[in-house]
Design a protein around this motif. Structure first.
Motif, PDB file in Angstrom:
ATOM      1  N   HIS A  12      38.452  45.195  39.505  1.00 36.02           N
ATOM      2  CA  HIS A  12      38.993  44.485  40.535  1.00 36.02           C
ATOM      3  C   HIS A  12      40.560  44.581  40.424  1.00 36.02           C
ATOM      4  O   HIS A  12      41.117  44.788  39.617  1.00 36.02           O
ATOM      5  CB  HIS A  12      38.518  42.918  40.187  1.00 36.02           C
ATOM      6  N   VAL A  13      40.992  44.962  41.798  1.00 37.70           N
ATOM      7  CA  VAL A  13      42.236  45.190  41.834  1.00 37.70           C
ATOM      8  C   VAL A  13      43.010  44.253  42.766  1.00 37.70           C
ATOM      9  O   VAL A  13      42.324  44.282  44.138  1.00 37.70           O
ATOM     10  CB  VAL A  13      42.292  46.734  42.472  1.00 37.70           C
ATOM     11  N   ASP A  14      44.075  43.933  42.745  1.00 36.08           N
ATOM     12  CA  ASP A  14      44.890  42.919  43.506  1.00 36.08           C
ATOM     13  C   ASP A  14      45.267  43.918  44.845  1.00 36.08           C
ATOM     14  O   ASP A  14      45.616  45.010  44.710  1.00 36.08           O
ATOM     15  CB  ASP A  14      46.031  42.860  42.898  1.00 36.08           C
ATOM     16  N   THR A  15      44.983  43.417  45.925  1.00 42.32           N
ATOM     17  CA  THR A  15      45.062  44.209  47.434  1.00 42.32           C
ATOM     18  C   THR A  15      46.617  44.260  47.651  1.00 42.32           C
ATOM     19  O   THR A  15      47.247  45.056  48.449  1.00 42.32           O
ATOM     20  CB  THR A  15      44.483  43.620  48.349  1.00 42.32           C
ATOM     21  N   ALA A  16      47.452  43.809  46.714  1.00 41.96           N
ATOM     22  CA  ALA A  16      49.114  43.892  47.099  1.00 41.96           C
ATOM     23  C   ALA A  16      49.434  44.772  45.931  1.00 41.96           C
ATOM     24  O   ALA A  16      50.698  45.357  46.293  1.00 41.96           O
ATOM     25  CB  ALA A  16      49.633  42.657  46.594  1.00 41.96           C
ATOM     26  N   VAL A  17      48.719  45.750  44.986  1.00 43.85           N
ATOM     27  CA  VAL A  17      49.280  46.623  44.314  1.00 43.85           C
ATOM     28  C   VAL A  17      49.693  47.865  45.324  1.00 43.85           C
ATOM     29  O   VAL A  17      49.062  48.183  46.245  1.00 43.85           O
ATOM     30  CB  VAL A  17      48.091  47.065  43.490  1.00 43.85           C
ATOM     31  N   SER A  33      35.363  44.137  45.812  1.00 45.52           N
ATOM     32  CA  SER A  33      35.788  42.675  46.460  1.00 45.52           C
ATOM     33  C   SER A  33      35.186  41.649  46.131  1.00 45.52           C
ATOM     34  O   SER A  33      33.884  41.726  46.128  1.00 45.52           O
ATOM     35  CB  SER A  33      36.114  42.840  47.915  1.00 45.52           C
ATOM     36  N   ARG A  34      35.639  40.367  46.215  1.00 43.94           N
ATOM     37  CA  ARG A  34      34.901  39.042  45.892  1.00 43.94           C
ATOM     38  C   ARG A  34      34.418  38.314  47.109  1.00 43.94           C
ATOM     39  O   ARG A  34      33.573  37.446  47.075  1.00 43.94           O
ATOM     40  CB  ARG A  34      35.861  38.175  45.035  1.00 43.94           C
ATOM     41  N   GLU A  38      38.792  39.060  51.223  1.00 47.47           N
ATOM     42  CA  GLU A  38      39.334  39.916  50.359  1.00 47.47           C
ATOM     43  C   GLU A  38      39.125  41.314  50.842  1.00 47.47           C
ATOM     44  O   GLU A  38      39.858  42.133  51.091  1.00 47.47           O
ATOM     45  CB  GLU A  38      38.764  39.689  48.879  1.00 47.47           C
ATOM     46  N   ALA A  42      41.412  44.383  51.842  1.00 54.43           N
ATOM     47  CA  ALA A  42      41.016  45.665  51.061  1.00 54.43           C
ATOM     48  C   ALA A  42      41.140  46.746  52.299  1.00 54.43           C
ATOM     49  O   ALA A  42      41.608  47.926  51.925  1.00 54.43           O
ATOM     50  CB  ALA A  42      39.967  45.620  50.171  1.00 54.43           C
ATOM     51  N   TRP A  54      38.037  51.080  48.399  1.00 57.13           N
ATOM     52  CA  TRP A  54      37.765  49.564  48.529  1.00 57.13           C
ATOM     53  C   TRP A  54      36.459  49.312  48.914  1.00 57.13           C
ATOM     54  O   TRP A  54      35.717  49.859  49.897  1.00 57.13           O
ATOM     55  CB  TRP A  54      38.913  49.144  49.425  1.00 57.13           C
ATOM     56  N   GLN A 202      43.634  48.926  31.914  1.00 55.08           N
ATOM     57  CA  GLN A 202      43.842  48.911  33.411  1.00 55.08           C
ATOM     58  C   GLN A 202      42.622  49.550  34.040  1.00 55.08           C
ATOM     59  O   GLN A 202      41.765  50.242  33.298  1.00 55.08           O
ATOM     60  CB  GLN A 202      45.063  49.807  33.538  1.00 55.08           C
TER      61      GLN A 202
END
Length: 257
Positions: A12-17, A33-34, A38, A42, A54, A202
């Protein structure tokens, strides 16, 4: 090839990264994605992320995600990616199980006509997941963080399922020895599945998973990583999703074939 990047089939990765931060992971990460909301965010960034795939997901443990599931919207989103994740069942909240089953059946029905690499959640419901896959068989099923017993695992193998394995799976599985090496893919399930795993915690850091599974199968880590890439290449081939992958990821798959 000895310079293959690590593979992480579920994180799970923050789409703002930032794209730079993702590239600095030096791994190919399949970002689950959840919710459909989201997923929309993504997929907007998919063209700019060289090593991140994604996904489109409807997490079974999230009430809002289930309530906002829209079959037509889901169908439109999967036209833009090779990866669906995550979907499935989660038995922690029994009151939502009926809705979970309805959504899962709808998703699997759509995936029968549009196969994707599909990461499936099964907490507390491993037998029920296999039941769904028997009723609505799909190509590309990947059982994520699988803790099913030996009978359910054997049934899943017979159905052609793959298994994405994280550090927690290795510690807790009672049937990992049944999974053929050509059905294994590594994952972190960051930030949950790798809390007790190798540092740094990570996405893409699957070193402990690779080491444990390589030892289990009598391989060195370089050969084991190559095997996992070949497993991914096989999945991409049978789902016919290469055209939907980032070009750099597709090029690596071409090279390992």
């Amino acid at each position: 090839m000895t310079t293959l990047p690590a593979l992480d089939l579920h994180a799970h990765v923050d789409t703002a990264v930032s794209p730079r931060d993702l590239l600095n992971l030096r791994a190919v990460v399949f970002a689950a994605s959840r919710s459909l909301a989201e997923s929309h965010m993504a997929l907007r960034r998919q063209p700019g992320d060289l090593l991140t795939v994604w996904g489109v997901g409807v997490h079974p443990g999230m009430k809002e995600s289930l309530e906002n599931y829209d079959p037509e919207g889901f169908g439109g989103l999967i036209e833009r990616t090779a990866y669906v994740g995550e979907i499935g069942l989660d038995a922690k909240i029994a009151s939502r199980l009926r809705k979970q089953h309805e959504v899962l059946e709808s998703v699997l029905t759509q995936l029968q006509g549009s196969p994707r690499l599909t990461s499936i959640h099964s907490y507390g419901a491993t037998t029920e997941i296999v039941d769904h896959l028997e009723r609505n068989p799909i190509t590309g099923a990947i059982l994520h963080w699988w803790l099913g017993g030996r009978a359910a695992t054997s049934r899943a193998i017979d159905l052609g399922a793959y298994f994405s394995i994280n550090a927690a799976t290795i510690r807790r599985s009672e049937a990992l020895d049944l999974v053929p090496i050509d059905r294994i893919l590594p994952e972190t399930d960051h930030p949950d599945g790798n809390r007790g795993g190798a540092r740094p915690h990570q996405p893409g850091n699957v070193t402990d998973v690779e080491t444990a599974l390589a030892t289990m199968h009598g391989l060195d880590v370089v050969d084991f990583r190559l095997q996992t890439w070949r497993n991914l290449a096989s999945l991409v081939a049978v789902t016919e999703t290469r055209r939907l992958l980032p070009p750099r990821v597709a090029a690596i798959i071409e090279a390992v074939n």
